[in-house]
Design a protein around this motif. Structure first.
Motif, PDB file in Angstrom:
ATOM      1  N   ALA A 139      10.537 -27.878  -5.233  1.00 44.89           N
ATOM      2  CA  ALA A 139      10.948 -28.954  -4.319  1.00 44.89           C
ATOM      3  C   ALA A 139      12.444 -29.248  -4.441  1.00 44.89           C
ATOM      4  O   ALA A 139      13.127 -29.458  -3.429  1.00 44.89           O
ATOM      5  N   GLU A 140      12.966 -29.273  -5.662  1.00 42.13           N
ATOM      6  CA  GLU A 140      14.397 -29.525  -5.856  1.00 42.13           C
ATOM      7  C   GLU A 140      15.243 -28.409  -5.251  1.00 42.13           C
ATOM      8  O   GLU A 140      16.282 -28.662  -4.641  1.00 42.13           O
ATOM      9  N   MET A 141      14.784 -27.164  -5.411  1.00 39.98           N
ATOM     10  CA  MET A 141      15.521 -26.039  -4.830  1.00 39.98           C
ATOM     11  C   MET A 141      15.473 -26.103  -3.311  1.00 39.98           C
ATOM     12  O   MET A 141      16.478 -25.821  -2.641  1.00 39.98           O
ATOM     13  N   SER A 142      14.347 -26.510  -2.752  1.00 42.73           N
ATOM     14  CA  SER A 142      14.259 -26.685  -1.298  1.00 42.73           C
ATOM     15  C   SER A 142      15.257 -27.735  -0.832  1.00 42.73           C
ATOM     16  O   SER A 142      15.917 -27.568   0.200  1.00 42.73           O
ATOM     17  N   GLU A 143      15.391 -28.811  -1.599  1.00 43.50           N
ATOM     18  CA  GLU A 143      16.354 -29.857  -1.259  1.00 43.50           C
ATOM     19  C   GLU A 143      17.782 -29.316  -1.313  1.00 43.50           C
ATOM     20  O   GLU A 143      18.608 -29.621  -0.443  1.00 43.50           O
ATOM     21  N   LEU A 144      18.093 -28.519  -2.313  1.00 42.48           N
ATOM     22  CA  LEU A 144      19.434 -27.941  -2.434  1.00 42.48           C
ATOM     23  C   LEU A 144      19.729 -27.020  -1.248  1.00 42.48           C
ATOM     24  O   LEU A 144      20.819 -27.067  -0.675  1.00 42.48           O
TER      25      LEU A 144
ATOM     26  N   VAL B 165      13.042 -13.612   4.155  1.00 41.29           N
ATOM     27  CA  VAL B 165      12.471 -14.219   2.965  1.00 41.29           C
ATOM     28  C   VAL B 165      11.083 -14.748   3.328  1.00 41.29           C
ATOM     29  O   VAL B 165      10.902 -15.328   4.399  1.00 41.29           O
ATOM     30  N   PRO B 166      10.068 -14.585   2.464  1.00 36.21           N
ATOM     31  CA  PRO B 166       8.735 -15.111   2.764  1.00 36.21           C
ATOM     32  C   PRO B 166       8.753 -16.618   2.990  1.00 36.21           C
ATOM     33  O   PRO B 166       9.617 -17.338   2.495  1.00 36.21           O
ATOM     34  N   ASP B 167       7.776 -17.109   3.734  1.00 36.85           N
ATOM     35  CA  ASP B 167       7.701 -18.530   4.088  1.00 36.85           C
ATOM     36  C   ASP B 167       7.649 -19.459   2.874  1.00 36.85           C
ATOM     37  O   ASP B 167       8.087 -20.589   2.963  1.00 36.85           O
ATOM     38  N   GLU B 168       7.138 -18.995   1.726  1.00 37.01           N
ATOM     39  CA  GLU B 168       7.028 -19.855   0.538  1.00 37.01           C
ATOM     40  C   GLU B 168       8.387 -20.391   0.102  1.00 37.01           C
ATOM     41  O   GLU B 168       8.499 -21.475  -0.449  1.00 37.01           O
ATOM     42  N   ALA B 169       9.439 -19.608   0.331  1.00 35.30           N
ATOM     43  CA  ALA B 169      10.768 -20.033  -0.100  1.00 35.30           C
ATOM     44  C   ALA B 169      11.260 -21.207   0.724  1.00 35.30           C
ATOM     45  O   ALA B 169      12.102 -21.965   0.277  1.00 35.30           O
ATOM     46  N   MET B 170      10.752 -21.368   1.902  1.00 37.05           N
ATOM     47  CA  MET B 170      11.200 -22.419   2.796  1.00 37.05           C
ATOM     48  C   MET B 170      10.339 -23.683   2.649  1.00 37.05           C
ATOM     49  O   MET B 170      10.637 -24.700   3.245  1.00 37.05           O
ATOM     50  N   ALA B 171       9.262 -23.610   1.874  1.00 35.86           N
ATOM     51  CA  ALA B 171       8.338 -24.753   1.742  1.00 35.86           C
ATOM     52  C   ALA B 171       8.945 -25.904   0.970  1.00 35.86           C
ATOM     53  O   ALA B 171       9.814 -25.772   0.203  1.00 35.86           O
TER      54      ALA B 171
ATOM     55  N   MET C  28      19.263 -19.155  -1.763  1.00 33.29           N
ATOM     56  CA  MET C  28      20.378 -19.990  -2.203  1.00 33.29           C
ATOM     57  C   MET C  28      21.659 -19.160  -2.320  1.00 33.29           C
ATOM     58  O   MET C  28      22.715 -19.560  -1.829  1.00 33.29           O
ATOM     59  N   TRP C  29      21.594 -17.987  -2.986  1.00 36.54           N
ATOM     60  CA  TRP C  29      22.793 -17.172  -3.186  1.00 36.54           C
ATOM     61  C   TRP C  29      23.332 -16.635  -1.869  1.00 36.54           C
ATOM     62  O   TRP C  29      24.551 -16.502  -1.693  1.00 36.54           O
ATOM     63  N   SER C  30      22.469 -16.371  -0.914  1.00 40.22           N
ATOM     64  CA  SER C  30      22.935 -15.960   0.410  1.00 40.22           C
ATOM     65  C   SER C  30      23.716 -17.094   1.067  1.00 40.22           C
ATOM     66  O   SER C  30      24.793 -16.877   1.626  1.00 40.22           O
ATOM     67  N   CYS C  31      23.184 -18.319   0.987  1.00 38.22           N
ATOM     68  CA  CYS C  31      23.889 -19.483   1.542  1.00 38.22           C
ATOM     69  C   CYS C  31      25.229 -19.688   0.853  1.00 38.22           C
ATOM     70  O   CYS C  31      26.247 -19.938   1.514  1.00 38.22           O
ATOM     71  N   LEU C  32      25.253 -19.585  -0.465  1.00 35.28           N
ATOM     72  CA  LEU C  32      26.501 -19.780  -1.217  1.00 35.28           C
ATOM     73  C   LEU C  32      27.541 -18.729  -0.844  1.00 35.28           C
ATOM     74  O   LEU C  32      28.737 -19.022  -0.743  1.00 35.28           O
TER      75      LEU C  32
END
Length: 150
Positions: free
Chosen positions: A115-120, A144-150, A53-57
């Motif tokens: 799930a909410e963080m994935s949506e964000l 980033v490990p795949d779990e972060a993208m789930a 998230m912080w990388s995207c921001l």
């Protein structure tokens, strides 16, 4: 004996042995006369999701101008977090500032579920894609490990 026991349960099959082991710790604490508090809640965002998230921001803050006080300007990553988290909740709230102006009350990302963080993160990517953002590797989850993208 440790003061705190934290479990992360992922599925019913693996939870049973974890809970049995936890019960042994709980029982020993109760026998020793300790009062215990027990809370069960859905897991919040992962560390990997937070980094993504912080990388995207940060990418947004470097590349996208947004209207503030009637003129286009670049926002800090923290400000993009406020804008995007309010956008994803679909229930923006605005409060009057103490000395004038307005304050947007966005959702706290630290309390978001996985799930909410994935949506964000998906929302941030879609928003940036519409504005031609060139995402860094970390913003695309490549480091980033795949779990972060789930």
């Amino acid at each position: 004996m440790t003061e705190r026991l934290t479990l992360t349960l992922r599925d019913a099959q693996s939870a049973a042995p974890q809970l049995a082991q936890a019960w042994q710790w709980i029982k020993a604490m109760l026998i020793a006369g300790h009062r215990l508090s027990f809370e069960v809640r859905r897991a919040t965002r992962s560390t990997e999701q937070n980094a993504l998230m912080w990388s995207c921001l940060t990418d947004l803050s470097r590349q996208v101008e947004w209207p503030v006080d009637g003129r286009l300007q670049k926002l800090e990553p923290e400000e993009w977090k406020d804008v995007l988290s309010a956008g994803v909740t679909k229930a923006q709230r605005v409060a009057q500032g103490i000395e004038g102006g307005w304050v947007m009350l966005g959702q706290r990302t630290s309390k978001m579920t996985i799930a909410e963080m994935s949506e964000l993160i998906t929302f941030a990517h879609a928003f940036g894609d519409q504005r031609g953002v060139q995402w860094s590797r970390t913003s695309l989850g490549r480091d980033v490990p795949d779990e972060a993208m789930a």
